[in-house]
Design a protein around this motif. Structure first.
Motif, PDB file in Angstrom:
ATOM      1  N   SER A 197       0.829  -1.216   0.000  1.00 34.72           N
ATOM      2  CA  SER A 197       0.000   0.000   0.000  1.00 34.72           C
ATOM      3  C   SER A 197       0.861   1.264   0.000  1.00 34.72           C
ATOM      4  O   SER A 197       0.369   2.346  -0.293  1.00 34.72           O
ATOM      5  CB  SER A 197      -0.937  -0.001   1.209  1.00 34.72           C
ATOM      6  OG  SER A 197      -0.210   0.290   2.395  1.00 34.72           O
ATOM      7  N   GLU A 198       2.138   1.117   0.323  1.00 34.94           N
ATOM      8  CA  GLU A 198       3.044   2.276   0.344  1.00 34.94           C
ATOM      9  C   GLU A 198       3.980   2.316  -0.862  1.00 34.94           C
ATOM     10  O   GLU A 198       4.861   3.180  -0.935  1.00 34.94           O
ATOM     11  CB  GLU A 198       3.883   2.272   1.635  1.00 34.94           C
ATOM     12  CG  GLU A 198       3.070   2.436   2.918  1.00 34.94           C
ATOM     13  CD  GLU A 198       2.388   3.801   3.009  1.00 34.94           C
ATOM     14  OE1 GLU A 198       2.865   4.758   2.378  1.00 34.94           O
ATOM     15  OE2 GLU A 198       1.351   3.890   3.713  1.00 34.94           O
ATOM     16  N   TRP A 199       3.826   1.383  -1.777  1.00 33.41           N
ATOM     17  CA  TRP A 199       4.676   1.406  -2.971  1.00 33.41           C
ATOM     18  C   TRP A 199       4.500   2.721  -3.726  1.00 33.41           C
ATOM     19  O   TRP A 199       3.395   3.268  -3.796  1.00 33.41           O
ATOM     20  CB  TRP A 199       4.316   0.232  -3.902  1.00 33.41           C
ATOM     21  CG  TRP A 199       4.894  -1.100  -3.478  1.00 33.41           C
ATOM     22  CD1 TRP A 199       5.719  -1.348  -2.425  1.00 33.41           C
ATOM     23  CD2 TRP A 199       4.656  -2.373  -4.116  1.00 33.41           C
ATOM     24  NE1 TRP A 199       6.017  -2.693  -2.363  1.00 33.41           N
ATOM     25  CE2 TRP A 199       5.384  -3.344  -3.390  1.00 33.41           C
ATOM     26  CE3 TRP A 199       3.914  -2.785  -5.221  1.00 33.41           C
ATOM     27  CZ2 TRP A 199       5.390  -4.696  -3.735  1.00 33.41           C
ATOM     28  CZ3 TRP A 199       3.914  -4.129  -5.567  1.00 33.41           C
ATOM     29  CH2 TRP A 199       4.646  -5.077  -4.839  1.00 33.41           C
ATOM     30  N   LYS A 200       5.597   3.224  -4.309  1.00 35.00           N
ATOM     31  CA  LYS A 200       5.561   4.479  -5.073  1.00 35.00           C
ATOM     32  C   LYS A 200       5.442   4.172  -6.572  1.00 35.00           C
ATOM     33  O   LYS A 200       5.026   3.091  -6.946  1.00 35.00           O
ATOM     34  CB  LYS A 200       6.831   5.297  -4.793  1.00 35.00           C
ATOM     35  CG  LYS A 200       7.198   5.419  -3.322  1.00 35.00           C
ATOM     36  CD  LYS A 200       6.122   6.134  -2.518  1.00 35.00           C
ATOM     37  CE  LYS A 200       6.564   6.364  -1.083  1.00 35.00           C
ATOM     38  NZ  LYS A 200       5.422   6.524  -0.172  1.00 35.00           N
ATOM     39  N   GLU A 201       5.876   5.122  -7.420  1.00 35.64           N
ATOM     40  CA  GLU A 201       5.801   4.908  -8.873  1.00 35.64           C
ATOM     41  C   GLU A 201       6.579   3.670  -9.292  1.00 35.64           C
ATOM     42  O   GLU A 201       6.219   2.984 -10.234  1.00 35.64           O
ATOM     43  CB  GLU A 201       6.348   6.120  -9.649  1.00 35.64           C
ATOM     44  CG  GLU A 201       5.353   7.236  -9.853  1.00 35.64           C
ATOM     45  CD  GLU A 201       5.170   8.086  -8.606  1.00 35.64           C
ATOM     46  OE1 GLU A 201       5.893   7.846  -7.618  1.00 35.64           O
ATOM     47  OE2 GLU A 201       4.302   8.966  -8.606  1.00 35.64           O
ATOM     48  N   PHE A 245      -0.200  -0.798 -10.408  1.00 39.93           N
ATOM     49  CA  PHE A 245      -0.928   0.248  -9.682  1.00 39.93           C
ATOM     50  C   PHE A 245      -2.253  -0.279  -9.130  1.00 39.93           C
ATOM     51  O   PHE A 245      -2.702   0.137  -8.063  1.00 39.93           O
ATOM     52  CB  PHE A 245      -1.151   1.463 -10.583  1.00 39.93           C
ATOM     53  CG  PHE A 245       0.104   2.256 -10.816  1.00 39.93           C
ATOM     54  CD1 PHE A 245       0.711   2.931  -9.769  1.00 39.93           C
ATOM     55  CD2 PHE A 245       0.695   2.307 -12.067  1.00 39.93           C
ATOM     56  CE1 PHE A 245       1.881   3.653  -9.963  1.00 39.93           C
ATOM     57  CE2 PHE A 245       1.860   3.030 -12.272  1.00 39.93           C
ATOM     58  CZ  PHE A 245       2.461   3.702 -11.221  1.00 39.93           C
ATOM     59  N   ALA A 246      -2.863  -1.218  -9.862  1.00 38.37           N
ATOM     60  CA  ALA A 246      -4.118  -1.800  -9.372  1.00 38.37           C
ATOM     61  C   ALA A 246      -3.875  -2.513  -8.041  1.00 38.37           C
ATOM     62  O   ALA A 246      -4.694  -2.429  -7.121  1.00 38.37           O
ATOM     63  CB  ALA A 246      -4.688  -2.764 -10.406  1.00 38.37           C
ATOM     64  N   ILE A 248      -1.570  -1.837  -5.786  1.00 43.05           N
ATOM     65  CA  ILE A 248      -1.360  -0.843  -4.724  1.00 43.05           C
ATOM     66  C   ILE A 248      -2.715  -0.337  -4.218  1.00 43.05           C
ATOM     67  O   ILE A 248      -2.984  -0.298  -3.011  1.00 43.05           O
ATOM     68  CB  ILE A 248      -0.521   0.344  -5.243  1.00 43.05           C
ATOM     69  CG1 ILE A 248       0.871  -0.135  -5.680  1.00 43.05           C
ATOM     70  CG2 ILE A 248      -0.395   1.422  -4.164  1.00 43.05           C
ATOM     71  CD1 ILE A 248       1.705   0.938  -6.372  1.00 43.05           C
ATOM     72  N   ALA A 249      -3.577   0.040  -5.170  1.00 43.75           N
ATOM     73  CA  ALA A 249      -4.896   0.557  -4.788  1.00 43.75           C
ATOM     74  C   ALA A 249      -5.708  -0.510  -4.069  1.00 43.75           C
ATOM     75  O   ALA A 249      -6.423  -0.228  -3.102  1.00 43.75           O
ATOM     76  CB  ALA A 249      -5.634   1.046  -6.039  1.00 43.75           C
ATOM     77  N   ARG A 252      -4.636  -0.921  -0.484  1.00 47.73           N
ATOM     78  CA  ARG A 252      -5.171   0.153   0.358  1.00 47.73           C
ATOM     79  C   ARG A 252      -6.642  -0.088   0.675  1.00 47.73           C
ATOM     80  O   ARG A 252      -7.088   0.109   1.809  1.00 47.73           O
ATOM     81  CB  ARG A 252      -5.013   1.500  -0.359  1.00 47.73           C
ATOM     82  CG  ARG A 252      -3.566   1.906  -0.483  1.00 47.73           C
ATOM     83  CD  ARG A 252      -3.438   3.233  -1.208  1.00 47.73           C
ATOM     84  NE  ARG A 252      -2.029   3.520  -1.468  1.00 47.73           N
ATOM     85  CZ  ARG A 252      -1.599   4.554  -2.184  1.00 47.73           C
ATOM     86  NH1 ARG A 252      -2.475   5.398  -2.704  1.00 47.73           N
ATOM     87  NH2 ARG A 252      -0.316   4.754  -2.370  1.00 47.73           N
ATOM     88  N   LEU A 255      -6.909  -2.817   3.277  1.00 48.21           N
ATOM     89  CA  LEU A 255      -6.523  -2.410   4.630  1.00 48.21           C
ATOM     90  C   LEU A 255      -7.598  -1.563   5.293  1.00 48.21           C
ATOM     91  O   LEU A 255      -7.790  -1.630   6.499  1.00 48.21           O
ATOM     92  CB  LEU A 255      -5.194  -1.641   4.592  1.00 48.21           C
ATOM     93  CG  LEU A 255      -3.968  -2.485   4.214  1.00 48.21           C
ATOM     94  CD1 LEU A 255      -2.755  -1.587   3.990  1.00 48.21           C
ATOM     95  CD2 LEU A 255      -3.672  -3.538   5.277  1.00 48.21           C
ATOM     96  N   GLN A 435      -9.572  -2.144 -13.329  1.00 46.10           N
ATOM     97  CA  GLN A 435      -9.519  -0.776 -13.841  1.00 46.10           C
ATOM     98  C   GLN A 435     -10.512   0.189 -13.210  1.00 46.10           C
ATOM     99  O   GLN A 435     -10.604   1.328 -13.652  1.00 46.10           O
ATOM    100  CB  GLN A 435      -9.733  -0.775 -15.359  1.00 46.10           C
ATOM    101  CG  GLN A 435      -8.714  -1.579 -16.129  1.00 46.10           C
ATOM    102  CD  GLN A 435      -7.374  -0.875 -16.258  1.00 46.10           C
ATOM    103  OE1 GLN A 435      -7.203   0.234 -15.780  1.00 46.10           O
ATOM    104  NE2 GLN A 435      -6.421  -1.528 -16.890  1.00 46.10           N
ATOM    105  N   ARG A 437     -11.894   1.820  -9.426  1.00 47.08           N
ATOM    106  CA  ARG A 437     -11.552   1.873  -8.000  1.00 47.08           C
ATOM    107  C   ARG A 437     -12.765   2.275  -7.188  1.00 47.08           C
ATOM    108  O   ARG A 437     -13.584   3.024  -7.648  1.00 47.08           O
ATOM    109  CB  ARG A 437     -10.428   2.882  -7.757  1.00 47.08           C
ATOM    110  CG  ARG A 437      -9.158   2.573  -8.510  1.00 47.08           C
ATOM    111  CD  ARG A 437      -8.167   1.759  -7.700  1.00 47.08           C
ATOM    112  NE  ARG A 437      -8.609   0.439  -7.314  1.00 47.08           N
ATOM    113  CZ  ARG A 437      -8.485  -0.682  -8.031  1.00 47.08           C
ATOM    114  NH1 ARG A 437      -7.939  -0.649  -9.211  1.00 47.08           N
ATOM    115  NH2 ARG A 437      -8.915  -1.835  -7.582  1.00 47.08           N
TER     116      ARG A 437
END
Lengths: 437, 437
Positions: A197-201, A245-246, A248-249, A252, A255, A435, A437
């Motif tokens: 959940s904290e991963w960046k680009e 990115f999916a 990561i979202a 989150r 959680l 795709q 959220r």
């Protein structure tokens, strides 16, 4: 984490079912061993590593040859061995980087993959790209305890339920081995969620210790996970940017959600939620008969076709937001979403730069109806669009150059709205799971 | 070239009218000279150089001071001189780079410009930017024969008829001095047309000999014409890219047309042709009351306002193809053309990159209706456009921050089609003369 134990109970094979699977697999191995005397026959994949889920029906078997056997001979030997070991069973010749045999037995799909025996160490010689798998199995068996294998099961099931599991070209998601490495890195499923959940680009991971300076920078994918048995290799090379990115979202959302178990259910996206999304957003499905070829080749060609298709649509002016692909009712189905279902009335047709005078005269001769102007030093013409909707573009889709096995794309159908849900429910669920959220 | 002699006869002042103008100008100079004893009073511009057209009513007079006069004193001295020389005449204080006095006498507009006396040579000191004009006059008088002055007249008239003449900020076109240099460079009007028709993306010209290596490269405009009296200066710095390319296309059209004289007539674009273009293309006019200020300031502010306006429209999604501006019936009129008169239904609202988790949560809280997705690592929302037409955007245009003198922009009206022709014919003619081919 609350609720996860219950999820685990439903996805972890029971002692009885594990025993039954083991017995089946042992028989398969034994029959193959009798056919290939000079080579080792070894179980690979999640069965070998003990990270498989209840209901998993995919078995990976490696036939490991000495390095003095000619590469060209491998396919024939393995094919003969399968025919003799399982007389009458249906099988296919499949191709990843090299040919292997896929045989169907008692409801299971068994991949029998020829490879060279590998010795451990940083500089072993890989004669075949799949030889590395043996080392992966050894590495996981050596490093991973029983409890962590259950954490891997949670992560796999979580990804499967959300259409992010699998390194195959159709999915471009997270492989089983990648799940295992993420659990080794982060410890548990819950900790993996928190970290993801904290991963960046971009995210660079070395499972053990720190990566050597510069080891990460040579890779260009958003997620780089160095292979502990081969530090030159990025285990997550196939993970698409959209899937990265999916996840990561998704982590989150997981959680912050009260219903943790819901993220592991088969339909992460309910039928009602899907209907609402399809009503609001411009999702389309291209459907055409699937040729009878193995999946690896099929989806490789479908991706290639989609690449041609999406380029053509973008060139026409359509704005594509994303895509998913899968089989629906035996057909190939490509779901994609457009920002708008109708393009504006006019478009600019760019002609030659003004300096090419003869070309400009030819161009101007085509557009004589008060349409010409100069834009940034180029002659250009304003014209009414002939194609403003995907429906009007279908003829062009059917006429696109298709890869060798996809001649059926010329019979492509296009669905939208309720018809798309009726014909392509599964791939739309997959699309919107990833795709939206 | 056939027909040009006849054109010349109609635009060159007759001996009688030239004599009359000279007498008028001499009186103006004489009256001013009596008021400013310590300074020289000199005629400048096209009257001084003998390149003016029949009917030209703009006279430029320079009051040339010694270098020991304080810069701050110039405006007051010149203003006093004009008041005393022409008691009761209407005048304005205008500003280019420095203040000057614009006085209206017997239907003529006379600019009385204070400057410092300049000495010829590469390294003279310019205390005021306009001091250079004296050198331009001297240079043209020295280099240009009578016949070439007529060629300059043809070029000026050609540019005027096609809305490309004038260095003022409203036009961003070709100045009188630039016309003179182009004729000096190319010899005749016809040869200038032939050369201009072959201009490429950029053109570098030195009137005499070759430019020093590197002398051209420091300029960024498409046309660079080095000033023969100051090689650090680009005479065509204000020529816009659109006007540069329009002239190239116009020169080609001229060379291939049988009706050469038509290119010099007042209405290069007929009323019928204009009506047809307005019917086919999405031209709009923004009109608001003109404040009573001098043109230099007015059009500087209108350009600034248009820059704000066009940025806002582009941000909204409109595709602007070009613009022109002028007065229409005493109002400021900005004509611009859109590729489409209606934008598509939906747009993407880009949110923060996914890495900014708290910002993403705030963004997501605004778009809760199945609109969210991730595009290239950024959270984004799909939304229906509230503004799809320029008419719907008019309220926002009226509310745009306007420069100090353009508060009347809050009363802006928007015209299209027949209403635009009725209210803004002249500026639409100007727009399509330059922007359609």
């Amino acid at each position: 984490m609350e609720g996860l134990e219950q999820v685990l109970r439903s996805i972890k094979p029971t002692a009885a079912s594990e025993k039954q699977e083991r017995r089946f697999v042992d028989q398969v191995l034994e029959k193959l061993r009798r056919q290939v005397k000079g080579a080792k026959v070894a179980l690979a994949g999640s069965f070998a590593k003990g990270t498989f889920l209840e209901g998993d029906k995919d078995v990976d078997v490696f036939v490991l040859f000495k390095h003095n056997v000619e590469k060209e001979a491998l396919e024939g030997i393995v094919k003969g061995a399968v025919e003799n070991a399982f007389p009458g069973a249906f099988y296919q010749i499949a191709y990843a980087q090299h040919p292997y045999v896929r045989v169907f037995l008692q409801g299971r799909k068994i991949d029998v993959v020829p490879a060279y025996e590998a010795s451990h160490g940083r500089h072993f010689e890989l004669k075949s790209a799949v030889d590395r798998s043996q080392l992966h199995t050894e590495y996981i068996l050596e490093k991973m305890g029983q409890r962590q294998k259950d954490e891997v099961r949670l992560l796999k099931k979580f990804l499967k339920s959300n259409h992010l599991y699998g390194a195959e070209i159709r999915v471009q998601g997270f492989s089983g081995y990648l799940c295992e490495l993420l659990i080794l890195k982060y410890g548990t499923f819950s900790k993996a969620m928190k970290n993801i959940s904290e991963w960046k680009e971009r995210t660079f991971l070395a499972v053990e210790g720190e990566a050597k300076p510069g080891a990460m920078e040579k890779f260009e994918t958003p997620l780089v996970v160095l292979d502990p048995v081969d530090a030159d290799r990025n285990v997550s090379a196939v993970v698409s940017s959209a899937n990265y990115f999916a996840l990561i979202a998704l982590a989150r959302a997981f959680l912050s959600s009260a219903d943790k178990a819901g993220f592991f259910s088969k339909k992460a996206l309910s039928a009602a939620a899907l209907k609402k999304l399809v009503g609001k957003r411009n999702a389309y499905c291209i459907v055409f008969p699937a040729p009878k070829i193995v999946d690896d080749i099929l989806w490789g060609q479908v991706r290639k076709f989609y690449s041609t298709l999406s380029c053509a649509m973008k060139k026409e002016g359509f704005e594509i937001l994303g895509c998913s692909m899968d089989r629906c009712n035996g057909s190939v189905c490509i779901a994609f979403e457009l920002l708008n279902s109708e393009l504006p009335e006019n478009k600019v047709i760019y002609g030659p730069p003004l300096r090419y005078r003869a070309d400009c005269e030819k161009f101007a001769a085509h557009y004589t109806n008060g349409q010409l102007l100069i834009l940034e030093g180029r002659l250009a013409a304003l014209a009414k669009r002939k194609v403003r909707t995907p429906e009007q573009f279908l003829g062009k889709i059917r006429a696109l150059p298709a890869p060798s096995h996809l001649s059926s794309a010329k019979y492509a159908k296009l669905y939208k709205g309720a018809a798309a849900i009726k014909n392509c429910m599964q791939v739309l669920q997959q699309y919107f799971s990833v795709q939206s959220r």
